[in-house]
Design an enzyme around this catalytic site. Structure first.
Site, PDB file in Angstrom:
ATOM      1  CG  ASP A 122      -7.342  -1.647   0.899  1.00 45.61           C
ATOM      2  OD1 ASP A 122      -6.121  -1.800   0.755  1.00 45.61           O
ATOM      3  OD2 ASP A 122      -7.892  -0.529   0.962  1.00 45.61           O
ATOM      4  CG  ASP A 200      -9.330  -3.926   5.762  1.00 49.31           C
ATOM      5  OD1 ASP A 200     -10.392  -4.466   6.107  1.00 49.31           O
ATOM      6  OD2 ASP A 200      -9.243  -2.711   5.439  1.00 49.31           O
ATOM      7  CG  HIS A 249      -4.636  -1.035   4.739  1.00 45.86           C
ATOM      8  ND1 HIS A 249      -5.385  -0.117   4.067  1.00 45.86           N
ATOM      9  CD2 HIS A 249      -5.516  -1.967   5.208  1.00 45.86           C
ATOM     10  CE1 HIS A 249      -6.666  -0.479   4.102  1.00 45.86           C
ATOM     11  NE2 HIS A 249      -6.766  -1.601   4.801  1.00 45.86           N
ATOM     12  CG  ASP A 251       0.085  -1.781   1.635  1.00 44.61           C
ATOM     13  OD1 ASP A 251      -0.362  -0.936   2.425  1.00 44.61           O
ATOM     14  OD2 ASP A 251      -0.569  -2.225   0.674  1.00 44.61           O
ATOM     15  CB  CYS A 351      -3.212   0.343  -2.097  1.00 38.05           C
ATOM     16  SG  CYS A 351      -2.095   0.999  -0.899  1.00 38.05           S
TER      17      CYS A 351
HETATM   18  N1  ARG Z   1      -2.211   3.609   6.442  1.00 45.11           N
HETATM   19  C1  ARG Z   1      -1.115   3.905   5.570  1.00 45.11           C
HETATM   20  C2  ARG Z   1      -0.623   5.330   5.767  1.00 45.11           C
HETATM   21  O1  ARG Z   1      -1.417   6.197   6.001  1.00 45.11           O
HETATM   22  C3  ARG Z   1      -1.505   3.719   4.131  1.00 45.11           C
HETATM   23  C4  ARG Z   1      -1.707   2.311   3.724  1.00 45.11           C
HETATM   24  C5  ARG Z   1      -2.392   2.194   2.393  1.00 45.11           C
HETATM   25  N2  ARG Z   1      -2.506   0.827   1.990  1.00 45.11           N
HETATM   26  C6  ARG Z   1      -3.553   0.267   1.393  1.00 45.11           C
HETATM   27  N3  ARG Z   1      -3.453  -1.015   1.080  1.00 45.11           N
HETATM   28  N4  ARG Z   1      -4.670   0.909   1.140  1.00 45.11           N
HETATM   29  O2  ARG Z   1       0.534   5.593   5.654  1.00 45.11           O
END
Ligand code: ARG
Length: 366
Positions: A122, A200, A249, A251, A351
């Site tokens: 992040d 981020d 994010h 990913d 992550c």
């Molecule tokens: N926002 C994404 C979800 O709730 C999770 C992403 C997590 N990624 C990270 N690099 N912390 O599905």
């Protein structure tokens, strides 16, 4: 020159920090720690990104450590992950263990605590031989790079480039306090404004010269503009339209796995982006995560938040049988690891790590 000598020379020649994509042979990563994790204070950017089920928990516990038994359980998962990575030949480095429960303040605001150093993905954006500290939009994450500084200083001394994006003010002008829950993904109003650049690192994903990103509740257009100008013409930042009602994010939505292989979240990226028309597409199957498992900060789609060790080896959560099978059918070699108790804290293998060195060079894949 003999072949062995040539290989050795190549090894010596590789910069200490070297990462251009998600799939070249992984040699070194930073893996986060959960120790000292604190429940951050309630704020509009949390409202916009956290699962509704968890709002009360955050409102009631802000400034306190996360439940210690949950931290202990997550640490066990991390130990198993270290063991697997080392067994696969990857050097694993860890940030400093800090107490994130301490308050801090800037001119216009204060925070009753930090968050953690669990998700290096992040905060640190590694592009080529450069480590960029992200200008994060959550006030509680303002000092997050500190836990990584001794490692970053070491990499810098060994030749890496080290940049911090402009420190954001994070004053009230940055936030959209009128933010309302969207009815659907087509009507998302971001919880941040264009007051100053913020991003981020986890809103970006690298495919050589093309770096894909999403706009989100932490990454604004100003941030993208700053990064594009900073990187210059060598790299092209390319937006991916993601249908996510709570974007933060990329990913768990969009994951290039290897040249010609793209993993997508069918709910969030139903239409394959034009550039990937000739790639093989795999849609992440419905996650196996039990509904009663605590996930403080994410959806269950972190089943697709995987780490590639090379073009084939992929680290995947042991209980996610559907995606393990799908990876095998997709020609990959899944390596299962228990990680549910770490998932509780907001992410999975991608992550929890940031690539420091992969054995490869800058290329164009499109
Ligand atoms: N926002 C994404 C979800 O709730 C999770 C992403 C997590 N990624 C990270 N690099 N912390 O599905």
């Amino acid at each position: 020159m003999k072949k062995a000598e040539a290989v050795q020379e190549k090894k010596v020649g590789l910069p200490v920090v070297n990462s251009f994509n998600e799939w070249d042979l992984l040699e070194e990563v930073i893996l986060g720690v959960v120790d000292g994790a604190a429940v951050p204070p309630w704020h509009v950017v949390l409202h916009a990104t956290l699962p509704e089920k968890q709002w009360d928990f955050f409102k009631k516990n802000s400034g306190k450590p996360f439940p210690l038994e949950k931290i202990e359980a997550a640490k066990k998962d991390l130990e198993e992950f270290v063991h697997i990575l080392e067994g696969e030949g990857v050097t694993v480095r860890r940030p400093e263990v800090l107490d994130h429960c301490r308050p801090f303040a800037a001119q216009d605001w204060s925070s009753s605590c930090g968050l953690y150093a669990a998700m290096p993905r992040d905060v640190l954006l590694v592009i080529g031989d450069e480590i960029i500290e992200s200008p994060m939009a959550w006030r509680s994450r303002y000092y997050e790079p500190i836990a990584y500084r001794s490692l970053i200083k070491e990499y810098f001394k060994k030749g890496a480039r080290w940049t911090a994006a402009p420190k954001p003010q994070l004053s009230d002008e940055l936030y959209n306090y009128d933010y309302i829950e969207p009815l659907d993904a087509q009507h998302v109003e971001y919880a941040i404004t264009e007051f100053e650049p913020t991003f981020d690192a986890a809103d970006f994903i690298k495919c050589g010269k093309d770096i894909f990103y999403q706009l989100s509740h932490v990454t604004n257009e100003f941030g993208i503009q700053w990064l594009q100008r900073h990187l210059g013409d060598t790299y092209r930042l390319r937006r991916v339209e993601v249908n996510d009602t709570h974007p933060m994010h990329i990913d768990a939505s969009f994951m290039p796995l290897a040249p010609g292989k793209l993993l997508l979240n069918k709910e969030r990226v139903p239409k394959v982006p034009g550039m990937f028309k000739s790639w093989d597409i795999m849609y992440a199957p419905t996650p196996c995560m039990p509904a009663n498992h605590t996930l403080y900060m994410t959806s269950t789609w972190i089943n697709m938040n995987v780490l590639m060790l090379d073009h084939e080896r992929v680290i995947v959560e042991k209980g996610e049988e559907t995606i393990i099978k799908a990876f095998k059918d997709f020609g990959l070699k899944p390596i299962p690891c228990h990680f549910r108790n770490f998932n509780t804290f907001g992410g999975s293998f991608h992550c929890a790590t940031v690539d420091i060195r992969r054995r490869g060079a800058l290329e164009s894949y499109f």
